[in-house]
Design a protein around this motif. Structure first.
Motif, PDB file in Angstrom:
ATOM      1  N   GLY A   3       0.821  -1.193   0.000  1.00 52.61           N
ATOM      2  CA  GLY A   3       0.000   0.000   0.000  1.00 52.61           C
ATOM      3  C   GLY A   3       0.857   1.244   0.000  1.00 52.61           C
ATOM      4  N   GLN A   4       0.364   2.293   0.617  1.00 51.41           N
ATOM      5  CA  GLN A   4       1.132   3.517   0.769  1.00 51.41           C
ATOM      6  C   GLN A   4       2.273   3.296   1.765  1.00 51.41           C
ATOM      7  N   HIS A   5       3.149   4.275   1.863  1.00 48.50           N
ATOM      8  CA  HIS A   5       4.252   4.209   2.827  1.00 48.50           C
ATOM      9  C   HIS A   5       3.722   3.899   4.222  1.00 48.50           C
ATOM     10  N   PRO A  73      -1.769   5.633   6.309  1.00 48.09           N
ATOM     11  CA  PRO A  73      -2.155   6.430   5.132  1.00 48.09           C
ATOM     12  C   PRO A  73      -3.059   5.641   4.184  1.00 48.09           C
ATOM     13  N   VAL A  74      -4.201   5.207   4.677  1.00 55.22           N
ATOM     14  CA  VAL A  74      -5.107   4.411   3.856  1.00 55.22           C
ATOM     15  C   VAL A  74      -5.822   5.257   2.810  1.00 55.22           C
ATOM     16  N   ASP A  75      -6.023   6.532   3.113  1.00 54.29           N
ATOM     17  CA  ASP A  75      -6.570   7.497   2.149  1.00 54.29           C
ATOM     18  C   ASP A  75      -5.807   8.791   2.389  1.00 54.29           C
ATOM     19  N   GLU A 115       0.570  10.619   9.132  1.00 56.80           N
ATOM     20  CA  GLU A 115      -0.412  11.662   9.430  1.00 56.80           C
ATOM     21  C   GLU A 115      -0.832  11.564  10.897  1.00 56.80           C
ATOM     22  N   TRP A 116      -1.161  12.703  11.494  1.00 54.48           N
ATOM     23  CA  TRP A 116      -1.567  12.670  12.891  1.00 54.48           C
ATOM     24  C   TRP A 116      -2.505  13.815  13.211  1.00 54.48           C
TER      25      TRP A 116
END
Length: 410
Positions: A3-5, A73-75, A115-116
């Motif tokens: 997936g993403q990083h 980072p799923v979206d 992300e947070w």
């Protein structure tokens, strides 16, 4: 599946699951806290738990305690930015206690690498852990507050299906707008890479058609790559159900201009409702993936109140006893159904007083909710037979004695 990083999707018996490929480091969180807030003294960062998509950390400095939720980072960017805007909107337009966002980063541009969102650490315990110990008036008071929230959202409607975001020209959140949807079905597994519309949708027909396309792509992939006969049979059944549902989309959801929508927290579970020891509502949490949805979808009881009707009070002596002498689990299961049945009625009576329009939508939308439930479960082998039987009634123009939701509960 890569997936993403920071996230890999792993296929299990029950479908795809996200896995962290690396963990955030406490030292990096501390460094970002000191940079962002210019904290002169040391802060204490402690890991406190995680969900499917997030890791939670308590951040303490001086007499202050905050919660940092770090997300996979799923979206990318969209999920974080939408949740921040949603919390701002709820705080501004309702009396529901929700966390205040102190800071956030919707990119991987700092040492944390994910992300947070940094928000107030809300007091209280999950309602699920307090339910048996709090009084009936306290339970009614919680339901009354949730009815007030539903009424306030009904009065602040939108004209599209999707999620709310800050206007790029007004990053101070003074102006918000509906844009692409952030929903688990739209990013789960490899869905983020699929060429499917993500809105904002102007109608229920567009929204449900996009969801069916995602299920269709999953089934077609199984037929291309799997040699497991059971998997292939389930995929073929799913495709047949999807086609039948598509045939009836215009019938159930005729397009009549732009559709009205409202915010709907579709996971108002006992786990996401926090209360104090006396049962007073202290917070509602977990606002990720909360979208503006059609009124027929949004005008329904909170998730924790939904379920099987039980109008007769269970008699404790009619049930067996557990090893410690208490009533057995079946009694408590039936007792919860009885309480939730009473509280559903209480909720609907409050909604009738607060917003008759909400009640009118609720009473007239069972067919649409049944169709939505069929679309939601079109790939669930345990639901195949029931959905086919419901579609048979639809196609034979029979007026069903029971809705699909009632049939699936049996």
């Amino acid at each position: 599946m890569k997936g993403q990083h920071g996230v890999d999707w792993v296929e299990t018996t029950f479908g795809w699951e996200p896995h962290w490929t690396m963990d955030p480091r406490v030292s990096d969180i501390e460094a970002v806290m000191k940079t962002t807030f210019q904290i002169p003294q040391d802060c204490n960062v402690v890991f406190i738990g995680q969900g499917a998509l997030n890791k939670l950390y308590r951040v303490q400095y001086g007499n202050d305690s905050l919660l940092m939720r770090i997300s996979l980072p799923v979206d990318p960017s969209s999920k974080t930015e939408s949740e921040v805007a949603t919390l701002h909107f709820i705080r501004k337009n309702s009396n529901l206690p929700v966390p205040r966002v102190q800071a956030y980063n919707s990119s991987r541009s700092d040492p944390i690498g994910f992300e947070w969102i940094l928000m107030n650490l809300m007091p209280g315990m999950p309602l699920q852990e307090r339910w048996r110990s709090i009084s009936w008036p306290a339970k009614e008071a919680i339901v009354e507050q949730l009815a007030g929230f539903s009424a306030s959202m009904y009065r602040r409607q939108f004209r599209a299906i999707g999620n709310i975001y800050p206007n790029p020209k007004r990053p101070d959140l003074s102006t918000l707008e509906i844009q692409r949807i952030v929903s688990m079905q739209f990013f789960w597994g490899d869905h983020l890479s699929q060429a499917v519309s993500r809105g904002p949708f102007q109608s229920s027909q567009e929204w449900i058609a996009a969801r069916l396309s995602l299920n269709e792509a999953d089934s077609e992939r199984i037929l291309r790559h799997s040699s497991d006969e059971d998997e292939r049979e389930d995929a073929e059944t799913t495709l047949r159900i999807i086609q039948r549902l598509r045939n009836h989309l215009p019938e159930f959801f005729p397009t009549k201009g732009i559709e009205r929508t409202m915010f709907f927290h579709d996971d108002l579970s006992q786990q996401n409702i926090l209360v104090d020891k006396d049962g007073n509502l202290t917070a509602v949490v977990d606002w990720e993936c909360v979208s503006a949805l059609p009124l027929w979808k949004a005008c329904q009881c909170p998730a924790f109140l939904q379920g099987r009707d039980r109008n007769d009070e269970p008699i404790r002596d009619a049930y067996g006893r557990s090893k410690n002498g208490d009533a057995n689990d079946l009694f408590w299961e039936h007792w919860l159904e009885y309480e939730f049945t009473r509280l559903r009625s209480f909720f609907l009576k409050k909604m009738y007083k607060l917003e008759c329009g909400w009640i009118d939508v609720f009473r007239s939308s069972q067919k649409q909710r049944d169709f939505d439930l069929a679309a939601q479960n079109c790939d669930n082998p345990f639901c195949f037979r029931t959905i086919h039987a419901w579609l048979d009634d639809v196609e034979q123009k029979k007026e069903p004695m029971r809705g699909l939701s009632e049939r699936l509960q049996e």
